[in-house]
Scaffold this active site. Structure first.
Site, PDB file in Angstrom:
ATOM      1  N   TYR A 157       0.846  -1.203   0.000  1.00 29.18           N
ATOM      2  CA  TYR A 157       0.000   0.000   0.000  1.00 29.18           C
ATOM      3  C   TYR A 157       0.879   1.249   0.000  1.00 29.18           C
ATOM      4  O   TYR A 157       0.719   2.149  -0.824  1.00 29.18           O
ATOM      5  CB  TYR A 157      -0.910  -0.028   1.222  1.00 29.18           C
ATOM      6  CG  TYR A 157      -1.979   1.041   1.250  1.00 29.18           C
ATOM      7  CD1 TYR A 157      -3.068   0.981   0.388  1.00 29.18           C
ATOM      8  CD2 TYR A 157      -1.922   2.092   2.157  1.00 29.18           C
ATOM      9  CE1 TYR A 157      -4.067   1.942   0.417  1.00 29.18           C
ATOM     10  CE2 TYR A 157      -2.909   3.060   2.200  1.00 29.18           C
ATOM     11  CZ  TYR A 157      -3.985   2.983   1.334  1.00 29.18           C
ATOM     12  OH  TYR A 157      -4.972   3.946   1.360  1.00 29.18           O
ATOM     13  N   LYS A 161       1.073   3.857  -3.063  1.00 30.87           N
ATOM     14  CA  LYS A 161       0.551   5.211  -2.840  1.00 30.87           C
ATOM     15  C   LYS A 161       1.656   6.260  -3.032  1.00 30.87           C
ATOM     16  O   LYS A 161       1.407   7.353  -3.537  1.00 30.87           O
ATOM     17  CB  LYS A 161      -0.107   5.315  -1.462  1.00 30.87           C
ATOM     18  CG  LYS A 161      -1.386   4.477  -1.331  1.00 30.87           C
ATOM     19  CD  LYS A 161      -2.486   4.918  -2.298  1.00 30.87           C
ATOM     20  CE  LYS A 161      -3.813   4.228  -2.036  1.00 30.87           C
ATOM     21  NZ  LYS A 161      -4.894   4.680  -2.926  1.00 30.87           N
TER      22      LYS A 161
END
Ligand SMILES: NC(=O)c1ccc[n+]([C@@H]2O[C@H](COP(=O)([O-])OP(=O)(O)OC[C@H]3O[C@@H](n4cnc5c(N)ncnc54)[C@H](O)[C@@H]3O)[C@@H](O)[C@H]2O)c1
Length: 264
Positions: A157, A161
């Site tokens: 993640y 991101k």
């Protein structure tokens, strides 16, 4: 260069829930016509009904952001139904959470496909339309996890991101001189159904990284609509993240030492 949301045509992915749904509402409140897309068609249709009941004009589409044909169908639907696309919000994100050595390669590949390559696909599909118009706006939903080392139990993640933030910054360099705005939404905690998008591996790890206040999705929708109207690049839901980012930028070694000092 900023777009007027009144009568604009907005396409939002992952708009059946949470931040995407709230952004669809906020765009519609400002008079935009909205293409509400989601993997879950029922959710997309439910949001279109909500918007219709409030006097908004919207259309639903089932769209898996890992399938470029689905995004092309959404573009074609928007052009057929509303004649143009002014705003594209790439909003879908998933998490693989667990100790670093327990997250399998396939989970990494899935997170990269959904969180990062979805934006790449969207650019391939929608940017030709915006560039032809010489006007428009792109919003990419990243996270404070894309600005800061937000926890080692969610590396795919955090990595994707960060990639979305970097991609968005570079995209702004390309698109701003061509009349197209770019915003990067970096929320901290938002009360949504995001837990449905998490796959857990291994033993749970203790909390790590900076902790910021949790806000409701509706307020984030408003922040996004304001950010688009003002053509702002960085949209934060917790201003504390800006101070944290300055601290990181001033001395990353010092920052990492502070974060790891009290860790088990
Ligand atoms: N909620 C938070 O605390 C938070 C914080 C920072 C960033 N974000 C980011 O905000 C974005 C939206 O998350 P949310 O919190 O609103 O989550 P949510 O779970 O409420 O909504 C996500 C929606 O995306 C849809 N979706 C999942 N996979 C999809 C796919 N492959 N194609 C199309 N749609 C798909 C789901 O059906 C769901 O309706 C994500 O990118 C997330 O990483 C959320």
């Amino acid at each position: 260069m900023s777009i007027d949301l009144h009568n604009a045509v907005a396409v939002v992915t992952g708009a059946g829930s949470g931040i995407g749904r709230a952004a669809a509402h906020a765009f519609a409140r400002r008079g935009a016509r909205v293409v509400v897309t989601d993997l879950d068609a029922q959710r997309a249709h439910a949001v279109v009904e909500e918007l219709g009941a409030l006097g908004g004009e919207a259309v639903a589409a089932a769209c898996d952001v890992t399938v470029i044909d689905d995004l092309q169908a959404v573009r074609d639907l928007a052009l057929h139904r509303f004649g143009r696309v002014d705003l594209v919000m790439n909003n879908v994100g998933i998490l693989a959470v667990g100790p670093v050595e327990d997250i399998p390669l396939e989970a990494w590949q899935r997170v990269i496909d959904v969180n990062l390559l979805s934006v790449v696909r969207s650019n391939l599909v929608f940017l030709p339309v915006l560039l032809e118009q010489g006007a428009g706006h792109v919003v990419n939903t990243a996270s404070t996890a894309g600005l800061l080392p937000y926890g080692y139990d969610r590396l795919p993640y955090t990595a994707t991101k960060h990639a979305v933030v970097g991609l968005s910054e570079a995209l702004a360099l390309y698109l701003r001189p061509r009349g197209i705005g770019v915003s990067c939404l970096c929320p901290a905690g938002v009360a949504t159904n995001i837990v449905e998008q998490i796959t857990f591996y291994g033993e749970p790890a203790p909390p790590q990284g900076p902790a910021f206040p949790v806000v409701d999705a509706e307020s984030v929708g408003e922040l996004v609509a304001d950010g688009v109207s003002e053509n702002r690049f960085l949209i934060l839901t917790a201003q504390e993240a800006a101070a944290e980012l300055r601290e990181l930028g001033a001395d990353v070694d010092h920052y990492l030492s502070r974060l790891t000092k009290d860790m088990p």
